[in-house]
Enzyme design. Structure first.
Site, PDB file in Angstrom:
ATOM      1  N   LEU A   1       0.819  -1.207   0.000  1.00 59.37           N
ATOM      2  CA  LEU A   1       0.000   0.000   0.000  1.00 59.37           C
ATOM      3  C   LEU A   1       0.861   1.269   0.000  1.00 59.37           C
ATOM      4  CD1 LEU A   1      -2.409  -1.496   2.632  1.00 59.37           C
ATOM      5  CD2 LEU A   1      -2.985  -1.093   0.234  1.00 59.37           C
ATOM      6  N   PRO A   2       0.278   2.420  -0.382  1.00 60.30           N
ATOM      7  CA  PRO A   2       1.087   3.640  -0.564  1.00 60.30           C
ATOM      8  C   PRO A   2       1.694   4.226   0.713  1.00 60.30           C
ATOM      9  CG  PRO A   2      -0.997   3.797  -1.754  1.00 60.30           C
ATOM     10  CD  PRO A   2      -1.102   2.613  -0.851  1.00 60.30           C
TER      11      PRO A   2
ATOM     12  N   THR B   1       6.179   0.553   2.220  1.00 62.74           N
ATOM     13  CA  THR B   1       7.219   1.377   2.841  1.00 62.74           C
ATOM     14  C   THR B   1       6.530   2.460   3.648  1.00 62.74           C
ATOM     15  OG1 THR B   1       8.822   0.947   1.079  1.00 62.74           O
ATOM     16  CG2 THR B   1       9.187   2.905   2.421  1.00 62.74           C
TER      17      THR B   1
ATOM     18  N   LYS C   1      15.273  -0.278   5.273  1.00 62.10           N
ATOM     19  CA  LYS C   1      14.872   0.343   4.001  1.00 62.10           C
ATOM     20  C   LYS C   1      15.030   1.865   4.068  1.00 62.10           C
ATOM     21  CE  LYS C   1      12.658   1.068   0.046  1.00 62.10           C
ATOM     22  NZ  LYS C   1      11.262   0.837  -0.275  1.00 62.10           N
TER      23      LYS C   1
END
Length: 326
Positions: free
Chosen positions: A83-84, A117, A194
Site C-alpha cells: 500500500l502507498p 514502505t 529500508k
C-alpha cells in the site's frame, strides 16, 4: 521436481491487497509460483487494475476478487499487503467495518506479510494489534522498483522473529531474488533498514549532483570525470550506475530524461521517515536541514516533480533537461 515443490509454498488460500504499480507484478509472480490448485484473492480500489489483473493472470479460475480487506481475511491463510502510505495500512488492518482484523477468524492464525514502505511506528502499532488477535505479522519492504517487481528480482528486508522469517522467506523468494532476502532483525527492522538505505542513497545522489555540477562549471568532460571518480575514492552507485548526466551511464534514469523510477516526492517521504527514525533513536544528523530543504524545493520544481529523484541534479545545476547531456 515440480514447480510447486521447487517454490516450496503451501497449498492454501492467498490474499493480496494493493494491486498498484508494484503490487500488480508482485501478485502476478506470486500466482505463478504458488501451487496451481491454490487460490489467490485480490483486493484493489482501482477497478481498472482489477480488470487488467484478471485478464492477464493465469489460471483465471484460481484468481478471485474481494471487495474489502475483511473479505480477504475471512477467506485467506496468507495475506500480503502493498500500500502507498502508513494511513492506508492502518485503515486496511484496523477499520472496524471493512478491515482485515474485523474479518480475521479467531479459529486460525493468519500470516500477514506487510510490504509497504511506511513509518516504523505505524507498522509496530499494527503488529501489536495483529499479534494480540492471535495472528502473525512481519514487515517486509522491498527495493528494486517496478522493473525488479516485474522480473521477480526484488530485495526483501524482513523484520520479525527468526521463526517468522523462515516462514515468509519462500514467499519473498517467489517475488524477489533468492540471494537478496534479508532478515534484518526484530519487528520494524525491515522498515528501518529500508529507510536508512534510502536516506544514504539520497545523500549520495546529492553529493554526486554537486560534484558533477562543479565539474560542468569548470568545463570538465563529465565522462572523463566519471571515469576518474569511479576508480577512485568518490565512487558510489550513483556515480557509476546512475550518473545524473545524460550520456555518462547508458542505463541510468538520466538516459530516459528521469521518467519513471523512484519519484522525487516518494524519495522525500521515505527520507523524512528515516530522519524521524533518527530522532526516535537519538541519532545526530548534521545534514538534516539541508536534506529536507533541498528535497522540499525539488519536489515543487517542475524539472523534478514526478520524475526520478536523480533529477535533483537539474535543480542543483539550475539547468533544463535539454541542457543535460555529455
Amino acid at each position: 521436481m515440480s514447480e510447486d515443490q521447487e517454490w516450496n509454498l503451501p497449498n492454501v488460500t492467498y490474499g493480496f491487497i494493493g494491486i498498484g504499480v508494484m503490487g500488480f507484478p508482485m501478485a502476478q509472480n506470486l500466482r505463478k509460483r504458488i501451487p496451481k490448485s491454490a487460490q489467490l484473492v485480490i483486493c484493489e480500489v482501482v477497478e481498472a487494475q482489477v480488470k487488467k489483473f484478471l485478464s492477464e493472470t493465469e489460471p483465471k479460475d484460481r484468481v478471485s476478487v474481494a471487495s474489502t480487506p475483511k473479505e480477504i481475511a475471512e477467506q485467506c491463510d496468507i495475506i500480503i499487503t502493498m500500500l502507498p502510505k502508513g494511513p492506508h495500512v492502518q485503515e486496511v488492518f484496523t477499520n472496524k467495518s471493512t478491515g482485515l482484523l474485523a474479518g480475521a477468524p479467531s479459529s486460525k492464525s493468519i500470516l500477514f506479510m506487510e510490504c509497504s514502505t511506511i513509518d516504523t511506528l505505524t507498522s509496530n502499532k499494527v503488529n501489536d494489534l495483529v499479534t494480540e488477535a492471535g495472528h502473525r505479522f512481519v514487515d517486509a519492504p522491498v527495493s528494486g522498483g517496478y522493473n525488479g517487481a516485474v522480473a521477480g528480482t526484488l530485495t526483501f528486508m524482513i523484520g520479525g522473529s527468526e521463526e517468522l522469517f523462515n516462514e515468509v522467506r519462500p514467499l519473498a523468494e517467489a517475488m524477489g531474488k533468492k540471494e537478496n532476502i534479508y532478515h534484518c532483525g526484530k519487528q520494524g527492522a525491515g522498515l528501518a533498514t529500508k529507510q536508512i538505505n534510502n536516506y544514504l542513497g539520497f545523500v549520495s545522489m546529492l553529493g554526486v549532483s554537486e560534484a558533477f555540477n562543479m565539474g560542468r562549471l569548470y568545463g570538465l568532460n563529465p565522462k572523463t570525470l566519471a571515469s576518474v571518480v569511479n576508480v577512485s575514492t568518490g565512487r558510489c552507485y550513483n556515480s557509476s550506475s546512475e550518473n545524473p548526466v545524460k550520456g555518462v551511464t547508458p542505463t541510468a534514469s538520466a538516459s530516459k530524461d528521469f521518467e519513471g523510477g523512484f519519484s522525487t516526492e516518494l524519495c522525500q517521504g521515505v527520507v523524512e521517515m528515516a530522519l524521524q527514525l533518527g530522532e526516535q533513536v537519538g541519532a545526530k544528523s548534521v545534514l538534516r536541514d539541508v536534506v529536507l530543504k533541498t528535497l522540499a524545493e525539488a519536489s515543487e520544481d517542475p524539472r523534478c516533480k514526478g520524475k526520478d529523484y536523480r533529477s535533483i541534479y537539474l535543480h542543483l545545476a539550475d539547468i533544463e533537461q535539454n541542457e543535460n547531456h555529455v
